[in-house]
Design a protein around this motif. Structure first.
Motif, PDB file in Angstrom:
ATOM      1  N   ASP A 108     -20.613  63.959  -7.676  1.00  0.00           N
ATOM      2  CA  ASP A 108     -21.611  64.997  -7.809  1.00  0.00           C
ATOM      3  C   ASP A 108     -22.677  64.835  -6.971  1.00  0.00           C
ATOM      4  OD1 ASP A 108     -21.883  62.336  -8.931  1.00  0.00           O
ATOM      5  OD2 ASP A 108     -23.891  63.058  -9.806  1.00  0.00           O
ATOM      6  N   ASP A 160     -22.620  59.328 -16.285  1.00  0.00           N
ATOM      7  CA  ASP A 160     -22.559  60.617 -17.164  1.00  0.00           C
ATOM      8  C   ASP A 160     -21.397  61.619 -16.805  1.00  0.00           C
ATOM      9  OD1 ASP A 160     -24.230  61.436 -15.198  1.00  0.00           O
ATOM     10  OD2 ASP A 160     -25.522  62.190 -16.812  1.00  0.00           O
ATOM     11  N   VAL A 161     -21.192  61.657 -15.214  1.00  0.00           N
ATOM     12  CA  VAL A 161     -19.984  62.411 -14.833  1.00  0.00           C
ATOM     13  C   VAL A 161     -18.658  61.889 -15.146  1.00  0.00           C
ATOM     14  CG1 VAL A 161     -19.173  63.275 -12.691  1.00  0.00           C
ATOM     15  CG2 VAL A 161     -21.831  63.177 -13.063  1.00  0.00           C
ATOM     16  N   ASN A 162     -18.736  60.505 -15.210  1.00  0.00           N
ATOM     17  CA  ASN A 162     -17.422  59.948 -15.626  1.00  0.00           C
ATOM     18  C   ASN A 162     -17.072  60.094 -16.818  1.00  0.00           C
ATOM     19  OD1 ASN A 162     -15.071  58.255 -15.180  1.00  0.00           O
ATOM     20  ND2 ASN A 162     -16.295  56.555 -16.499  1.00  0.00           N
ATOM     21  N   GLN A 163     -18.106  60.161 -17.786  1.00  0.00           N
ATOM     22  CA  GLN A 163     -17.918  60.231 -19.275  1.00  0.00           C
ATOM     23  C   GLN A 163     -17.784  61.742 -19.630  1.00  0.00           C
ATOM     24  OE1 GLN A 163     -21.653  58.780 -20.715  1.00  0.00           O
ATOM     25  NE2 GLN A 163     -21.309  56.628 -19.557  1.00  0.00           N
ATOM     26  N   SER A 164     -18.206  62.786 -18.784  1.00  0.00           N
ATOM     27  CA  SER A 164     -17.832  64.092 -19.006  1.00  0.00           C
ATOM     28  C   SER A 164     -16.575  64.368 -18.743  1.00  0.00           C
ATOM     29  CB  SER A 164     -18.660  65.004 -18.273  1.00  0.00           C
ATOM     30  OG  SER A 164     -18.516  65.054 -16.884  1.00  0.00           O
ATOM     31  N   LYS A 165     -15.951  63.618 -17.599  1.00  0.00           N
ATOM     32  CA  LYS A 165     -14.611  63.854 -17.181  1.00  0.00           C
ATOM     33  C   LYS A 165     -13.727  63.254 -18.317  1.00  0.00           C
ATOM     34  CE  LYS A 165     -11.185  62.066 -14.065  1.00  0.00           C
ATOM     35  NZ  LYS A 165     -10.723  60.837 -13.011  1.00  0.00           N
ATOM     36  N   GLY A 166     -13.959  62.142 -18.881  1.00  0.00           N
ATOM     37  CA  GLY A 166     -13.144  61.711 -20.038  1.00  0.00           C
ATOM     38  C   GLY A 166     -11.673  61.492 -19.694  1.00  0.00           C
ATOM     39  N   LYS A 168      -9.458  63.933 -19.007  1.00  0.00           N
ATOM     40  CA  LYS A 168      -9.082  65.597 -18.765  1.00  0.00           C
ATOM     41  C   LYS A 168      -8.359  65.396 -17.405  1.00  0.00           C
ATOM     42  CE  LYS A 168     -13.453  67.481 -20.855  1.00  0.00           C
ATOM     43  NZ  LYS A 168     -14.276  66.376 -21.003  1.00  0.00           N
ATOM     44  N   TRP A 173     -10.994  69.646 -15.702  1.00  0.00           N
ATOM     45  CA  TRP A 173     -12.057  69.123 -15.251  1.00  0.00           C
ATOM     46  C   TRP A 173     -11.949  68.977 -13.774  1.00  0.00           C
ATOM     47  CZ3 TRP A 173     -13.746  65.439 -11.987  1.00  0.00           C
ATOM     48  CH2 TRP A 173     -15.198  64.860 -12.157  1.00  0.00           C
ATOM     49  N   SER A 176     -17.968  68.503  -9.626  1.00  0.00           N
ATOM     50  CA  SER A 176     -18.889  69.761  -9.520  1.00  0.00           C
ATOM     51  C   SER A 176     -19.203  70.094  -7.893  1.00  0.00           C
ATOM     52  CB  SER A 176     -20.297  69.280 -10.170  1.00  0.00           C
ATOM     53  OG  SER A 176     -21.010  68.043  -9.534  1.00  0.00           O
TER      54      SER A 176
END
Length: 214
Positions: A108, A160-166, A168, A173, A176
């Motif tokens: 990001d 939080d970017v890592n957490q949004s990836k989870g 996936k 995913w 960005s």
């Protein structure tokens, strides 16, 4: 390393070599990328060689089946080693935890000066590995995968970017920063190839599309 037979070899030696190149150094500018990222041409060849199959079951999955973060040397574990490797001007205390430094997140573009704002991302998520081949591995091989310092599997990124990836896959995913898609796809493909994991058709198409940006 992991041979094409699927056997994990020299895991302890790889960790010691990696930590010797990282923890043994004083503060300074770190390497920009994790090791082992192939060229775009090599990544395309490796992607074509992956077996395409539907994902397997998540039955029985637990992150505890992929022990991490393992001790590398002394008081330094894998997370601390990656933070030292990927950061700039990183200084550590007696427990090997960073006391200062900065980290640039390639996913990001964020830059952070607190280690607590940084996660160590598994390029191929542990759950993805489980449902594409790792379910049948030994615990030792899963530990090697979760702590692999000799391939582009571990990345220091915004938490939080890592957490949004989870968990996936690339069809669901992508970073960005479009400018990172080429490197992301090259690294992801290398890890899948190195560990002989399968890809599903949408995942393969997404990786091919990102490699087209190289």
């Amino acid at each position: 390393m992991v041979g094409r037979s699927g056997t994990v070899r020299g895991f302890g030696a790889s960790l010691l070599l990696a930590v010797g190149a990282v923890v043994g150094l004083g503060g300074g500018t770190a390497a920009a990328d994790p090791p082992g990222i192939p060229s775009a041409a090599t990544a395309r060849t490796e992607l074509a060689a992956l077996r395409v199959a539907r994902d397997g079951s998540m039955d029985g999955y637990s992150r505890d089946l992929f022990p991490h973060w393992s001790t590398v040397q002394g008081s330094c574990n894998t997370r601390e080693t990656v933070l030292r490797r990927d950061g700039d001007d990183v200084e550590v205390g007696s427990t090997c935890a960073p006391t200062s430094g900065s980290w640039h997140s390639p996913y990001d573009g964020g830059t952070w000066t607190r280690a607590s704002d940084v996660d160590i991302d598994h390029m191929v998520p542990l759950a993805v590995a489980w449902r594409t081949g790792a379910r049948s591995w030994t615990t030792a091989k899963r530990e090697a995968f979760a702590n692999d310092l000799s391939s582009p599997q571990l990345w220091a990124v915004t938490d939080d970017v890592n957490q949004s990836k989870g968990d996936k896959t690339p069809d669901a995913w992508k970073p960005s920063l479009r400018s990172h898609w080429c490197e992301y796809a090259r690294a992801y493909t290398r890890v899948k190839y190195r560990y002989e994991l399968t890809v599903h058709s949408a995942e393969q198409a997404a990786l091919s599309g990102m490699l087209a940006t190289c």
